[in-house]
Design a protein around this motif. Structure first.
Motif, PDB file in Angstrom:
ATOM      1  N   CYS A 176     -21.469 -15.918  38.467  1.00 27.68           N
ATOM      2  CA  CYS A 176     -20.629 -14.774  38.117  1.00 27.68           C
ATOM      3  C   CYS A 176     -20.625 -14.630  36.603  1.00 27.68           C
ATOM      4  O   CYS A 176     -20.320 -15.590  35.878  1.00 27.68           O
ATOM      5  CB  CYS A 176     -19.199 -14.965  38.627  1.00 27.68           C
ATOM      6  N   GLY A 177     -20.956 -13.442  36.117  1.00 26.00           N
ATOM      7  CA  GLY A 177     -20.903 -13.162  34.694  1.00 26.00           C
ATOM      8  C   GLY A 177     -19.579 -12.528  34.327  1.00 26.00           C
ATOM      9  O   GLY A 177     -19.202 -11.503  34.901  1.00 26.00           O
ATOM     10  N   LEU A 178     -18.850 -13.158  33.413  1.00 29.42           N
ATOM     11  CA  LEU A 178     -17.564 -12.639  32.954  1.00 29.42           C
ATOM     12  C   LEU A 178     -17.792 -11.993  31.591  1.00 29.42           C
ATOM     13  O   LEU A 178     -18.077 -12.672  30.608  1.00 29.42           O
ATOM     14  CB  LEU A 178     -16.554 -13.786  32.858  1.00 29.42           C
ATOM     15  N   LEU A 179     -17.702 -10.667  31.560  1.00 34.50           N
ATOM     16  CA  LEU A 179     -18.012  -9.901  30.350  1.00 34.50           C
ATOM     17  C   LEU A 179     -16.768  -9.225  29.806  1.00 34.50           C
ATOM     18  O   LEU A 179     -15.835  -8.932  30.552  1.00 34.50           O
ATOM     19  CB  LEU A 179     -19.064  -8.833  30.649  1.00 34.50           C
ATOM     20  N   GLY A 180     -16.796  -8.951  28.519  1.00 33.02           N
ATOM     21  CA  GLY A 180     -15.698  -8.218  27.913  1.00 33.02           C
ATOM     22  C   GLY A 180     -15.808  -8.257  26.407  1.00 33.02           C
ATOM     23  O   GLY A 180     -16.517  -9.096  25.839  1.00 33.02           O
ATOM     24  N   PRO A 181     -15.100  -7.354  25.710  1.00 32.43           N
ATOM     25  CA  PRO A 181     -15.127  -7.361  24.247  1.00 32.43           C
ATOM     26  C   PRO A 181     -14.509  -8.650  23.701  1.00 32.43           C
ATOM     27  O   PRO A 181     -13.839  -9.392  24.429  1.00 32.43           O
ATOM     28  CB  PRO A 181     -14.256  -6.148  23.873  1.00 32.43           C
ATOM     29  N   ASN A 182     -14.724  -8.889  22.419  1.00 34.54           N
ATOM     30  CA  ASN A 182     -14.029 -10.001  21.785  1.00 34.54           C
ATOM     31  C   ASN A 182     -12.532  -9.820  21.965  1.00 34.54           C
ATOM     32  O   ASN A 182     -11.992  -8.732  21.738  1.00 34.54           O
ATOM     33  CB  ASN A 182     -14.358 -10.057  20.290  1.00 34.54           C
ATOM     34  N   GLY A 183     -11.851 -10.886  22.377  1.00 29.89           N
ATOM     35  CA  GLY A 183     -10.415 -10.798  22.584  1.00 29.89           C
ATOM     36  C   GLY A 183     -10.002 -10.273  23.935  1.00 29.89           C
ATOM     37  O   GLY A 183      -8.827 -10.001  24.165  1.00 29.89           O
ATOM     38  N   ALA A 184     -10.950 -10.132  24.870  1.00 30.52           N
ATOM     39  CA  ALA A 184     -10.620  -9.566  26.175  1.00 30.52           C
ATOM     40  C   ALA A 184      -9.901 -10.546  27.088  1.00 30.52           C
ATOM     41  O   ALA A 184      -9.260 -10.147  28.061  1.00 30.52           O
ATOM     42  CB  ALA A 184     -11.890  -9.067  26.866  1.00 30.52           C
ATOM     43  N   GLY A 185     -10.017 -11.856  26.803  1.00 31.13           N
ATOM     44  CA  GLY A 185      -9.373 -12.848  27.653  1.00 31.13           C
ATOM     45  C   GLY A 185     -10.336 -13.757  28.389  1.00 31.13           C
ATOM     46  O   GLY A 185      -9.923 -14.568  29.216  1.00 31.13           O
ATOM     47  N   LYS A 186     -11.632 -13.670  28.086  1.00 32.57           N
ATOM     48  CA  LYS A 186     -12.638 -14.442  28.824  1.00 32.57           C
ATOM     49  C   LYS A 186     -12.439 -15.958  28.651  1.00 32.57           C
ATOM     50  O   LYS A 186     -12.410 -16.714  29.617  1.00 32.57           O
ATOM     51  CB  LYS A 186     -14.050 -14.058  28.373  1.00 32.57           C
ATOM     52  N   THR A 187     -12.333 -16.394  27.398  1.00 31.12           N
ATOM     53  CA  THR A 187     -12.184 -17.824  27.143  1.00 31.12           C
ATOM     54  C   THR A 187     -10.856 -18.339  27.674  1.00 31.12           C
ATOM     55  O   THR A 187     -10.771 -19.457  28.205  1.00 31.12           O
ATOM     56  CB  THR A 187     -12.313 -18.118  25.638  1.00 31.12           C
ATOM     57  N   THR A 188      -9.813 -17.532  27.575  1.00 33.90           N
ATOM     58  CA  THR A 188      -8.524 -17.942  28.142  1.00 33.90           C
ATOM     59  C   THR A 188      -8.638 -18.141  29.650  1.00 33.90           C
ATOM     60  O   THR A 188      -8.076 -19.099  30.201  1.00 33.90           O
ATOM     61  CB  THR A 188      -7.441 -16.901  27.826  1.00 33.90           C
ATOM     62  N   ALA A 189      -9.365 -17.268  30.331  1.00 34.15           N
ATOM     63  CA  ALA A 189      -9.563 -17.423  31.778  1.00 34.15           C
ATOM     64  C   ALA A 189     -10.267 -18.731  32.089  1.00 34.15           C
ATOM     65  O   ALA A 189      -9.879 -19.459  33.019  1.00 34.15           O
ATOM     66  CB  ALA A 189     -10.362 -16.237  32.320  1.00 34.15           C
ATOM     67  N   VAL A 190     -11.302 -19.065  31.321  1.00 33.14           N
ATOM     68  CA  VAL A 190     -12.014 -20.322  31.536  1.00 33.14           C
ATOM     69  C   VAL A 190     -11.089 -21.507  31.280  1.00 33.14           C
ATOM     70  O   VAL A 190     -11.088 -22.491  32.037  1.00 33.14           O
ATOM     71  CB  VAL A 190     -13.257 -20.397  30.635  1.00 33.14           C
TER      72      VAL A 190
END
Length: 326
Positions: free
Chosen positions: A37-51
């Motif tokens: 699954c690829g989790l995409l989004g702009p910088n600050g979108a919340g991707k790293t927080t989700a991980v």
């Protein structure tokens, strides 16, 4: 949902706040076992927080998250035993050899000295690092160091792997080596959640993509489905800039889209509505009928970059976010 059908990674209504910043705003996510699954989004979108939430490094404020069937809060130890994590920055020790790094990771995971050595040798050979195994990691290239970091996350053969921007800053050859590794792992049944800024990377590796913005999922689906949902790009390059206006009329009438005129490039471009086919012969006949001389006519299928820009631009037109988070 049966046990065999259960997602390996699940988030339902997950919220996470850091002070005044809402990093996650009701994020939903479901990744079937054995997929990427690829989790995409702009910088600050919340991707790293989700991980971080999924890896038990940060507790959700609200909502639930499960990994390999285990709740990330109530069963955090079980989650940690089921996952591998390669973060944005390599976590290996540059002052010891590659082999010693993997041996150390094995011992930390209670493999025992003999099994830790065996596992280190297996992984070094499998992922093309055997020749450099006894060199200090500080002598490795950036790509080799990143690959070693990824390999270290596999010491325990985890069924679920989190990769947080694993190829940032790597040259094309090193990036390709990481891609090959991810494909091999997924082919062997490992579930991979991949965050990346490289949309080509997600397009090549991911079975499904989740686009996140302002802490919530704004689109989900396979890459081909997301691309089909935004239509195609049609462009006409002219010899005579005086015919730009007439060409814009033709393109708009055939596609139903708003034509964009680039005077400097003598080009008219339009994005078609989803599902609206554009036949080049019909377009050429219409241009001929208007006495328009085209130097080039092209229909281009959308890329994942186009999807990303269209989705995040549309979402940006909504209410302003209170804050941004990684």
């Amino acid at each position: 949902m049966s046990d065999t059908a259960r997602a390996a990674i699940e988030m339902a209504g997950v919220e996470k706040r850091f002070g005044a910043t809402e990093a996650l705003r009701g994020l939903d996510l479901a990744v079937p076992a054995g997929t990427v699954c690829g989790l995409l989004g702009p910088n600050g979108a919340g991707k790293t927080t989700a991980v971080r939430v999924l890896a038990t490094l940060a507790a959700p404020d609200r909502g639930t998250a499960r990994v390999a069937g285990h709740d990330v809060v109530r069963e955090a130890e079980d989650v940690r035993r089921a996952i591998g994590l390669a973060g944005q920055h390599a976590a290996v020790d540059e002052g010891i050899t590659g082999r010693d790094n993997l041996h150390l990771f094995g011992r930390l995971h209670n493999l025992g000295a003999r099994r830790a050595r065996e596992r280190a040798d297996e992984l070094l050979t499998r992922f093309g690092l055997a020749d450099a195994a006894d060199r200090l990691v500080r002598t490795y290239s950036g790509g080799m160091r990143r690959r070693l970091d990824l390999v270290a996350s596999l010491v325990t053969s985890p069924p679920v792997l989190f990769l947080d921007e694993p190829t940032t800053g790597l040259d094309p050859r090193s990036r390709q080596a990481i891609w090959d590794t991810v494909r091999e792992l997924a082919g062997g049944g490992t579930t991979v959640l991949l965050t990346t800024q490289y949309l080509e990377e997600a397009d090549r590796l991911a079975d499904d993509i989740v686009v996140v913005d302002r802490g919530a999922a704004i689109a989900t689906g396979p890459p081909a489905g997301l691309k089909a949902a935004i239509g195609s790009q049609v462009s006409v390059t002219l010899a005579d800039p005086g015919q730009l206006a007439a060409t814009a009329v033709v393109l708009s009438s055939l596609t139903g889209g708003d034509a964009q005129v680039d005077v400097a490039e003598r080009t008219v471009t339009v994005l078609t509505a989803p599902g609206v086919p554009v036949l080049l012969p019909s377009l050429v006949r219409e241009l001929d009928g208007m006495a328009v001389t085209a130097r080039d006519v092209a229909v281009r299928e959308p890329s994942l970059d186009d999807v990303f820009l269209a989705l995040t631009r549309e979402h940006a037109d909504g209410p302003a976010a209170e804050g941004r988070a990684a």
